[in-house]
Design a protein around this motif. Structure first.
Motif, PDB file in Angstrom:
ATOM      1  N   ARG A  14      40.479  42.449  38.423  1.00 37.12           N
ATOM      2  CA  ARG A  14      41.298  42.681  37.233  1.00 37.12           C
ATOM      3  C   ARG A  14      42.686  42.082  37.426  1.00 37.12           C
ATOM      4  NH1 ARG A  14      40.525  48.743  34.901  1.00 37.12           N
ATOM      5  NH2 ARG A  14      41.731  47.778  33.210  1.00 37.12           N
ATOM      6  N   ILE A  15      43.049  41.217  36.498  1.00 37.60           N
ATOM      7  CA  ILE A  15      44.366  40.594  36.487  1.00 37.60           C
ATOM      8  C   ILE A  15      45.095  41.062  35.236  1.00 37.60           C
ATOM      9  CG2 ILE A  15      45.677  38.435  36.411  1.00 37.60           C
ATOM     10  CD1 ILE A  15      44.204  38.752  39.014  1.00 37.60           C
ATOM     11  N   GLY A  16      46.310  41.560  35.402  1.00 32.18           N
ATOM     12  CA  GLY A  16      47.116  41.988  34.268  1.00 32.18           C
ATOM     13  C   GLY A  16      48.054  40.874  33.835  1.00 32.18           C
ATOM     14  N   LEU A  20      44.430  33.745  42.197  1.00 29.17           N
ATOM     15  CA  LEU A  20      43.115  34.398  42.269  1.00 29.17           C
ATOM     16  C   LEU A  20      42.702  34.652  43.712  1.00 29.17           C
ATOM     17  CD1 LEU A  20      40.544  33.106  39.639  1.00 29.17           C
ATOM     18  CD2 LEU A  20      41.864  35.208  39.678  1.00 29.17           C
ATOM     19  N   SER A  21      42.922  33.688  44.582  1.00 28.69           N
ATOM     20  CA  SER A  21      42.565  33.880  45.992  1.00 28.69           C
ATOM     21  C   SER A  21      43.333  35.057  46.584  1.00 28.69           C
ATOM     22  CB  SER A  21      42.848  32.608  46.788  1.00 28.69           C
ATOM     23  OG  SER A  21      41.995  31.558  46.383  1.00 28.69           O
ATOM     24  N   ALA A  22      44.629  35.136  46.278  1.00 31.83           N
ATOM     25  CA  ALA A  22      45.444  36.251  46.772  1.00 31.83           C
ATOM     26  C   ALA A  22      44.969  37.574  46.184  1.00 31.83           C
ATOM     27  CB  ALA A  22      46.914  36.012  46.436  1.00 31.83           C
ATOM     28  N   ALA A  23      44.578  37.551  44.918  1.00 28.02           N
ATOM     29  CA  ALA A  23      44.116  38.773  44.266  1.00 28.02           C
ATOM     30  C   ALA A  23      42.792  39.261  44.865  1.00 28.02           C
ATOM     31  CB  ALA A  23      43.970  38.541  42.759  1.00 28.02           C
ATOM     32  N   VAL A  58      45.076  49.694  38.970  1.00 31.20           N
ATOM     33  CA  VAL A  58      43.740  49.117  38.814  1.00 31.20           C
ATOM     34  C   VAL A  58      43.756  47.592  38.927  1.00 31.20           C
ATOM     35  CG1 VAL A  58      42.950  51.014  37.383  1.00 31.20           C
ATOM     36  CG2 VAL A  58      43.945  48.997  36.292  1.00 31.20           C
ATOM     37  N   TYR A  59      44.947  46.993  38.988  1.00 36.14           N
ATOM     38  CA  TYR A  59      45.048  45.535  38.990  1.00 36.14           C
ATOM     39  C   TYR A  59      45.227  44.976  40.395  1.00 36.14           C
ATOM     40  CZ  TYR A  59      45.353  46.191  34.025  1.00 36.14           C
ATOM     41  OH  TYR A  59      45.064  46.568  32.748  1.00 36.14           O
ATOM     42  N   LEU A 108      40.501  39.949  32.487  1.00 37.10           N
ATOM     43  CA  LEU A 108      41.902  39.748  32.162  1.00 37.10           C
ATOM     44  C   LEU A 108      42.331  40.758  31.103  1.00 37.10           C
ATOM     45  CD1 LEU A 108      41.947  35.839  31.861  1.00 37.10           C
ATOM     46  CD2 LEU A 108      42.425  37.249  33.870  1.00 37.10           C
ATOM     47  N   ASP A 109      43.411  41.461  31.372  1.00 34.16           N
ATOM     48  CA  ASP A 109      43.938  42.438  30.425  1.00 34.16           C
ATOM     49  C   ASP A 109      45.336  42.018  29.986  1.00 34.16           C
ATOM     50  OD1 ASP A 109      41.660  43.939  30.815  1.00 34.16           O
ATOM     51  OD2 ASP A 109      42.612  45.357  32.189  1.00 34.16           O
ATOM     52  N   TRP A 110      45.537  41.933  28.677  1.00 34.35           N
ATOM     53  CA  TRP A 110      46.859  41.631  28.145  1.00 34.35           C
ATOM     54  C   TRP A 110      47.674  42.918  28.125  1.00 34.35           C
ATOM     55  CZ3 TRP A 110      48.263  36.643  26.873  1.00 34.35           C
ATOM     56  CH2 TRP A 110      47.227  35.704  26.849  1.00 34.35           C
TER      57      TRP A 110
END
Length: 248
Positions: free
Chosen positions: A9-11, A229-232, A59-60, A43-45
């Motif tokens: 999950r990316i915010g 993304l890799s870091a996430a 959660v992100y 992806l959440d805006w």
């Protein structure tokens, strides 16, 4: 069979606007960057009024503070940046995200309670972000990366060429006090002014005045999106054992 990995999950910090080119480009850049990874992406805006009211940000596994400022609620954006910085969650900011990462640092790390963005407060006594002497709206330039920086390692090049849609940047009268310690400038434009920053005490905290995401619209890989993304994914993996130990 092994346990299926949860969706990453990316915010996206900012207020979604279909008229902003970057808001089309960022999801595409991230989806393109997912290809080398085994996993799914959500992806959440995160609009800034809701951020100001308080959202569960735990959660992100990563955040991208997006172009399109001034935001509807500046404090909401700054709260999310503070969360990413203090909790070591991977963070990328572009354009307005760069400006607000700098503002958050000035207020919450340096303790400058009067630090301001001159687009929001033209009469501010301490405008850490102010109007650029030459507007960078729909222009590109060659950007010099600082050798040894995280940003230079991500691109693997001493110079890059990127585009902008920006009118505000670092106030050069304050930059010597803003940068130093954990926050460092890592790229300069053709005029010698700062175009990117990174934090040395954070696993991934990078912000750029340019908008690398736009290249995704032409099908070109975006190294900063890939690095985020890799870091996430690394952050997600590091958190999984503690989540498994948490009570249901």
């Amino acid at each position: 069979m092994g346990k299926r990995r949860k969706a990453l999950r990316i915010g996206l910090i900012g207020d979604r606007d279909s008229r902003v080119t970057a808001h089309w480009a960022i999801p595409l850049a991230l989806q393109q960057s997912l290809l080398p990874h085994s996993g799914t992406l959500r992806l959440d805006w995160l609009d800034t009024p809701r951020l100001a009211q308080g959202l569960d940000l735990e959660v992100y596994s990563g955040f991208w503070c997006i172009p399109g400022s001034p935001y509807l609620n500046t404090e909401g954006a700054l709260q999310a940046i503070t969360f990413a910085r203090e909790n070591q969650v991977p963070f990328l900011g572009t354009c307005g995200g760069f400006q607000h990462a700098l503002l958050e640092h000035a207020r919450n790390v340096l303790g400058w309670s009067d630090a301001a963005h001159s687009e929001l407060d033209p009469q501010a006594a301490r405008p850490v972000v102010h109007a650029l002497p030459c507007s960078l709206v729909e222009v590109s330039e060659t950007i010099r990366l600082i050798a040894g920086s995280h940003l230079a390692a991500i691109y693997g090049l001493p110079e890059i060429r990127e585009g902008y849609h920006c009118r505000y940047g670092v106030n050069p009268e304050l930059q010597d006090d803003l940068f130093g310690g954990s926050l460092r400038a890592c790229a300069h434009g053709e005029d010698g002014n700062i175009r990117a920053l990174e934090a040395s005490d954070h696993p991934f905290f990078v912000a750029t005045l340019f908008q690398p995401e736009r290249k995704a619209l032409a099908g070109i890989a975006v190294p900063l999106a890939e690095a985020l993304l890799s870091a996430a994914f690394r952050h997600q993996s590091s958190q999984e054992p503690s989540r498994l130990r948490s009570p249901a």
